[in-house]
Motif scaffolding. Sequence first.
Motif, PDB file in Angstrom:
ATOM      1  N   UNK A 291       1.537  16.884   3.347  1.00  0.00           N
ATOM      2  CA  UNK A 291       2.347  17.739   2.474  1.00  0.00           C
ATOM      3  C   UNK A 291       1.630  19.056   2.185  1.00  0.00           C
ATOM      4  N   UNK A 292       0.326  18.991   1.963  1.00  0.00           N
ATOM      5  CA  UNK A 292      -0.440  20.197   1.653  1.00  0.00           C
ATOM      6  C   UNK A 292      -0.525  21.143   2.844  1.00  0.00           C
ATOM      7  N   UNK A 293      -0.553  20.584   4.043  1.00  0.00           N
ATOM      8  CA  UNK A 293      -0.787  21.412   5.232  1.00  0.00           C
ATOM      9  C   UNK A 293       0.468  21.717   6.032  1.00  0.00           C
ATOM     10  N   UNK A 294       1.616  21.211   5.598  1.00  0.00           N
ATOM     11  CA  UNK A 294       2.851  21.492   6.327  1.00  0.00           C
ATOM     12  C   UNK A 294       3.217  22.963   6.195  1.00  0.00           C
ATOM     13  N   UNK A 295       3.541  23.614   7.314  1.00  0.00           N
ATOM     14  CA  UNK A 295       3.916  25.024   7.256  1.00  0.00           C
ATOM     15  C   UNK A 295       5.236  25.214   6.532  1.00  0.00           C
ATOM     16  N   UNK A 296       5.351  26.338   5.856  1.00  0.00           N
ATOM     17  CA  UNK A 296       6.609  26.697   5.180  1.00  0.00           C
ATOM     18  C   UNK A 296       7.116  27.991   5.797  1.00  0.00           C
ATOM     19  N   UNK A 297       7.929  27.890   6.850  1.00  0.00           N
ATOM     20  CA  UNK A 297       8.397  29.097   7.522  1.00  0.00           C
ATOM     21  C   UNK A 297       9.237  29.970   6.606  1.00  0.00           C
ATOM     22  N   UNK A 298       9.116  31.249   6.818  1.00  0.00           N
ATOM     23  CA  UNK A 298       9.927  32.201   6.059  1.00  0.00           C
ATOM     24  C   UNK A 298      11.392  32.022   6.423  1.00  0.00           C
ATOM     25  N   UNK A 299      12.306  32.426   5.531  1.00  0.00           N
ATOM     26  CA  UNK A 299      13.736  32.283   5.819  1.00  0.00           C
ATOM     27  C   UNK A 299      14.089  32.899   7.162  1.00  0.00           C
ATOM     28  N   UNK A 300      14.801  32.111   7.982  1.00  0.00           N
ATOM     29  CA  UNK A 300      15.226  32.615   9.279  1.00  0.00           C
ATOM     30  C   UNK A 300      14.169  32.521  10.348  1.00  0.00           C
ATOM     31  N   UNK A 301      12.947  32.003   9.971  1.00  0.00           N
ATOM     32  CA  UNK A 301      11.861  31.943  10.937  1.00  0.00           C
ATOM     33  C   UNK A 301      11.698  30.521  11.433  1.00  0.00           C
ATOM     34  N   UNK A 302      11.556  30.348  12.730  1.00  0.00           N
ATOM     35  CA  UNK A 302      11.378  29.034  13.308  1.00  0.00           C
ATOM     36  C   UNK A 302       9.927  28.603  13.260  1.00  0.00           C
ATOM     37  N   UNK A 303       9.568  27.679  14.152  1.00  0.00           N
ATOM     38  CA  UNK A 303       8.205  27.176  14.199  1.00  0.00           C
ATOM     39  C   UNK A 303       7.272  28.283  14.655  1.00  0.00           C
TER      40      UNK A 303
END
Length: 309
Positions: A291-303
């Motif tokens: 949970x701490x290291x999961x990426x949080x992509x910006x809106x509209x941004x993929x992996x």
Amino acid sequence: MASRGIVVDGLTKRFGSVTAVDDLGFEVAAGRVTGFLGPNGSGKTTTLRMLLGLVEPTAGTATFDGTRYVDLPRPAQHVGSALEASSFHPGRTGLGHLRTLAPQVGVDDARCHEVLELVGLSEAAGRRVLGYSMGMRQRLGLATALLGDPDVIVLDEPANGLDPQGIVWLRALLRGFAERGRTVLVSSHVLAEVQSTVDDVVIIAGGRLVHASSLAGLEDLAERLVVVRSPTPERVEAEAARHGWSVSTDGASTLVRGATGPQVGSALFSAGVELHQLTDRSVELEEVFLRLTSPEPAPGQGAAMGEVA
């Protein structure tokens, strides 16, 4: 004199337009084993390479007792490190590899034999490294790190290639170093790999610090769950509500959140609630880590398109 630890302050590294490490700051205490954790591509190796003077930071500092690695006199006698298990001349023997380094480190031939014994490679000392397994190369890397009898030890993924017995051996070795007041920093991308070894954790993701605490501090972030089975589940729910604990049901079981097994058991015993099962589920630290290291992509941004080691 025992080490006072490692201090990383505002450490940043950019490779062109890519920021591999971003304003990173943490401390590693002496007398403790610290796990340096993060997924592959989080910036761990780049950080360690800056710490050891192999990569020049774009900004910030990394010091041992207030001194940069490159400014330490005879640095291998103060800091021992192993970053790659494959950085050996394949034609040399294990003993030959250490003998080549001994004059630079400032130790004699007896010390080469001593560290090979310490890491369990005495019988393979005369074999060429080309024939070593991955686990044997890891042990030789550790022997190299220990050659100068340093009071700071920095290891990158040291359990790679070790069998279960080797991992148990490594844990005992690192714990022994810490108990003698040495500073131990061990990187890994798998929390479970070091969970039984470390006292403290430093977790990074995307080159930035996301968490630093004792291992117990990380456990505090995990959800505690107690499984209760009773012929009177309504009384379990009522007692949980009285203590401010949340409840849910899972088949014939009542799940109590926000308390430990001893707390729930004591409360239900005092209330005279009959119990058929009470299980305190172990803290799932791996879920907290993910949970701490999961990426949080910006809106509209993929992996993410790529990773930097």
